[in-house]
Design a protein around this motif. Structure first.
Motif, PDB file in Angstrom:
ATOM      1  N   VAL A 235       0.898  -1.115  -0.008  1.00 32.93           N
ATOM      2  CA  VAL A 235       0.091  -0.021   0.052  1.00 32.93           C
ATOM      3  C   VAL A 235       0.858   1.108   0.098  1.00 32.93           C
ATOM      4  N   ASN A 236       2.117   1.088   0.421  1.00 33.82           N
ATOM      5  CA  ASN A 236       3.063   2.229   0.268  1.00 33.82           C
ATOM      6  C   ASN A 236       4.329   1.882   0.480  1.00 33.82           C
ATOM      7  N   VAL A 237       5.375   2.676   0.156  1.00 33.45           N
ATOM      8  CA  VAL A 237       6.763   2.606   0.232  1.00 33.45           C
ATOM      9  C   VAL A 237       7.378   3.669   1.326  1.00 33.45           C
ATOM     10  N   VAL A 238       8.244   3.109   2.404  1.00 31.39           N
ATOM     11  CA  VAL A 238       8.654   4.354   3.099  1.00 31.39           C
ATOM     12  C   VAL A 238      10.344   4.309   2.687  1.00 31.39           C
ATOM     13  N   TYR A 261       7.905   9.212   1.885  1.00 31.42           N
ATOM     14  CA  TYR A 261       6.985   8.091   1.311  1.00 31.42           C
ATOM     15  C   TYR A 261       6.520   8.086  -0.010  1.00 31.42           C
ATOM     16  N   ASP A 262       6.583   6.830  -0.537  1.00 36.47           N
ATOM     17  CA  ASP A 262       6.522   6.715  -2.075  1.00 36.47           C
ATOM     18  C   ASP A 262       5.213   5.727  -2.397  1.00 36.47           C
ATOM     19  N   ALA A 263       4.877   5.904  -3.697  1.00 32.59           N
ATOM     20  CA  ALA A 263       3.877   4.940  -3.837  1.00 32.59           C
ATOM     21  C   ALA A 263       4.691   3.563  -4.447  1.00 32.59           C
ATOM     22  N   TRP A 294       1.629  -5.646   7.614  1.00 34.99           N
ATOM     23  CA  TRP A 294       2.750  -6.162   7.934  1.00 34.99           C
ATOM     24  C   TRP A 294       3.734  -5.163   7.162  1.00 34.99           C
ATOM     25  N   THR A 295       5.244  -5.511   7.534  1.00 35.28           N
ATOM     26  CA  THR A 295       6.085  -4.879   6.816  1.00 35.28           C
ATOM     27  C   THR A 295       7.282  -5.595   6.415  1.00 35.28           C
ATOM     28  N   ALA A 296       8.060  -5.089   5.365  1.00 35.24           N
ATOM     29  CA  ALA A 296       9.196  -6.315   5.102  1.00 35.24           C
ATOM     30  C   ALA A 296      10.395  -4.972   4.485  1.00 35.24           C
ATOM     31  N   LEU A 326      -3.748   7.574   8.545  1.00 38.18           N
ATOM     32  CA  LEU A 326      -4.995   6.918   8.907  1.00 38.18           C
ATOM     33  C   LEU A 326      -5.984   6.622   8.216  1.00 38.18           C
ATOM     34  N   GLU A 327      -5.986   7.422   6.780  1.00 39.83           N
ATOM     35  CA  GLU A 327      -6.886   7.084   5.794  1.00 39.83           C
ATOM     36  C   GLU A 327      -6.795   5.686   5.318  1.00 39.83           C
ATOM     37  N   LEU A 328      -5.462   4.898   5.511  1.00 39.87           N
ATOM     38  CA  LEU A 328      -5.511   3.573   5.078  1.00 39.87           C
ATOM     39  C   LEU A 328      -6.646   2.680   6.020  1.00 39.87           C
ATOM     40  N   ALA A 329      -7.125   3.232   7.125  1.00 39.94           N
ATOM     41  CA  ALA A 329      -8.136   2.323   7.848  1.00 39.94           C
ATOM     42  C   ALA A 329      -9.350   1.853   6.926  1.00 39.94           C
ATOM     43  N   GLU A 330      -9.738   2.607   5.934  1.00 37.80           N
ATOM     44  CA  GLU A 330     -10.729   2.351   4.981  1.00 37.80           C
ATOM     45  C   GLU A 330     -10.334   1.038   4.183  1.00 37.80           C
ATOM     46  N   SER A 331      -8.944   0.917   3.645  1.00 40.31           N
ATOM     47  CA  SER A 331      -8.518  -0.300   3.036  1.00 40.31           C
ATOM     48  C   SER A 331      -8.544  -1.512   3.729  1.00 40.31           C
TER      49      SER A 331
END
Length: 348
Positions: A235-238, A261-263, A294-296, A326-331
């Motif tokens: 969903v995103n890349v840091v 923060y990248d796409a 989760w993250t990798a 926090l908008e990721l809560a919808e997904s």
């Protein structure tokens, strides 16, 4: 009929918002309710363990664990309760053994025969293993030691030889001088190898103690790349770039790293390669469903042909936060509902 989604938290801790909840918990609860799905938060305490277990068993179709391990005083009892719930058909997000499998540093060792992790990555579960093998692995070049406990870079050490050894050396002698840089704050210490290994015994002794030993990757200076995953979807890349100090290699905010923060589309090569290996990852880490959130984390490296490659540094799924988005809560709510729907259809 079981209809609820229960979010587990614990009272207190530094991760709580003004309302007593984690800042990213209630947005998920509210997003589920907006979609007509019952959801609530239960604070786990050891005193109410049996009462909580009975309530969730009778009322919940799924749970979402939002407990930071650093705030959990009775981890074994909590995980045992989650295992019992999963065995009774409550959908675990994630299953406790997935939390352990993905979150423990030795996940890297389990994945070292994939292209994600160097072959010369080792796990030490006893001080005897550590003292026997580490002097040999250090002979091959700079290493990074990672304790299984801790967070924000604590107990993660870059280890370098100060002086060159004789060409016929088969291992680094215990009286050799080494330079040790801790990721927590990039501070430098000098020790003999023997003294430093004695110091590191604290990371191995005790419950869940271990050290992971892997090659140092100098391109960490270009930044660590964190994929934030929702099940099998990035969903995103840091992009986390360490401070410019010569010894800095830590990618934590505390140590002065800069975050961007990248796409996922901006890191298409990494994303596609990682997604292609998800079946191998799930199989090698116990065969459990992928965690909900989760993250990798990856570090750039260079292959024998001069091409960029990405080396897995660690994964985390115990309680990944997304308080800055926090908008990721919808997904997340959509994914929870989809998982519940799939489970119900399968049962029918």
């Amino acid at each position: 009929m079981k209809t609820k989604v229960v979010f587990f938290e614990v009272p207190g801790g530094t991760d709580k918002w003004l309302n007593g909840y984690r800042k990213d918990t209630m947005p998920m609860v509210d997003a589920l309710k907006k979609r007509g799905q019952e959801a609530e938060v239960i604070f786990f305490t050891i005193e109410k363990r049996d009462e909580i277990f009975d309530y969730v068993k009778e009322n919940a179709i799924a749970y979402v664990s939002r407990i930071n391990p650093g705030n959990l005083k009775h981890e074994a009892e909590y995980f045992d309760m989650l295992r019992e719930l999963c065995a009774l058909g409550v959908i675990g997000m994630p299953h406790p053994d997935a939390m352990i499998g993905y979150g423990a540093k030795d996940a890297l060792v389990k994945l070292r025969h994939t292209s994600l992790v160097p072959e010369d990555t080792y796990a030490y579960y006893t001080t005897e293993e550590f003292k026997s093998t580490f002097p040999k692995s250090l002979l091959g070049g700079e290493r990074v030691l990672k304790q299984n406990r801790g967070s924000t870079g604590e107990g993660i050490w870059r280890v370098q030889l100060v002086d060159a050894l004789a060409e016929d050396a088969t291992e680094v002698p215990l009286d050799a001088n080494i330079k040790c840089t801790e990721a927590k704050d990039n501070h430098v210490e000098y020790h003999t190898l023997g003294a430093f290994m004695d110091f590191c015994e604290q990371y191995i002794i005790g419950a869940n103690g271990m050290l992971v030993d892997m090659p140092f990757l100098p391109r960490i200076k270009e930044g660590e790349i964190r994929l934030l995953m929702l099940r099998d979807t990035p969903v995103n890349v840091v992009h986390k770039k360490p401070a410019e100090d010569a010894d800095a290699f830590s990618a934590t905010l505390f140590s002065g790293a800069q975050y961007r923060y990248d796409a996922p589309e901006d890191w298409a090569t990494l994303v596609h390669a990682f997604l292609a290996q998800l079946p191998d990852i799930t199989s090698l880490l116990g065969g459990y469903d992928l965690p909900l959130i989760w993250t990798a984390d990856f570090i750039l490296d260079t292959d024998e042909h001069g091409n960029d490659t990405y080396i897995l540094g660690e994964m985390n799924c115990s309680c990944v936060g997304f308080t800055s988005q926090l908008e990721l809560a919808e997904s997340v709510a959509e994914e929870i509902i989809a998982c519940i729907g799939i489970e119900v259809e399968t049962a029918v």
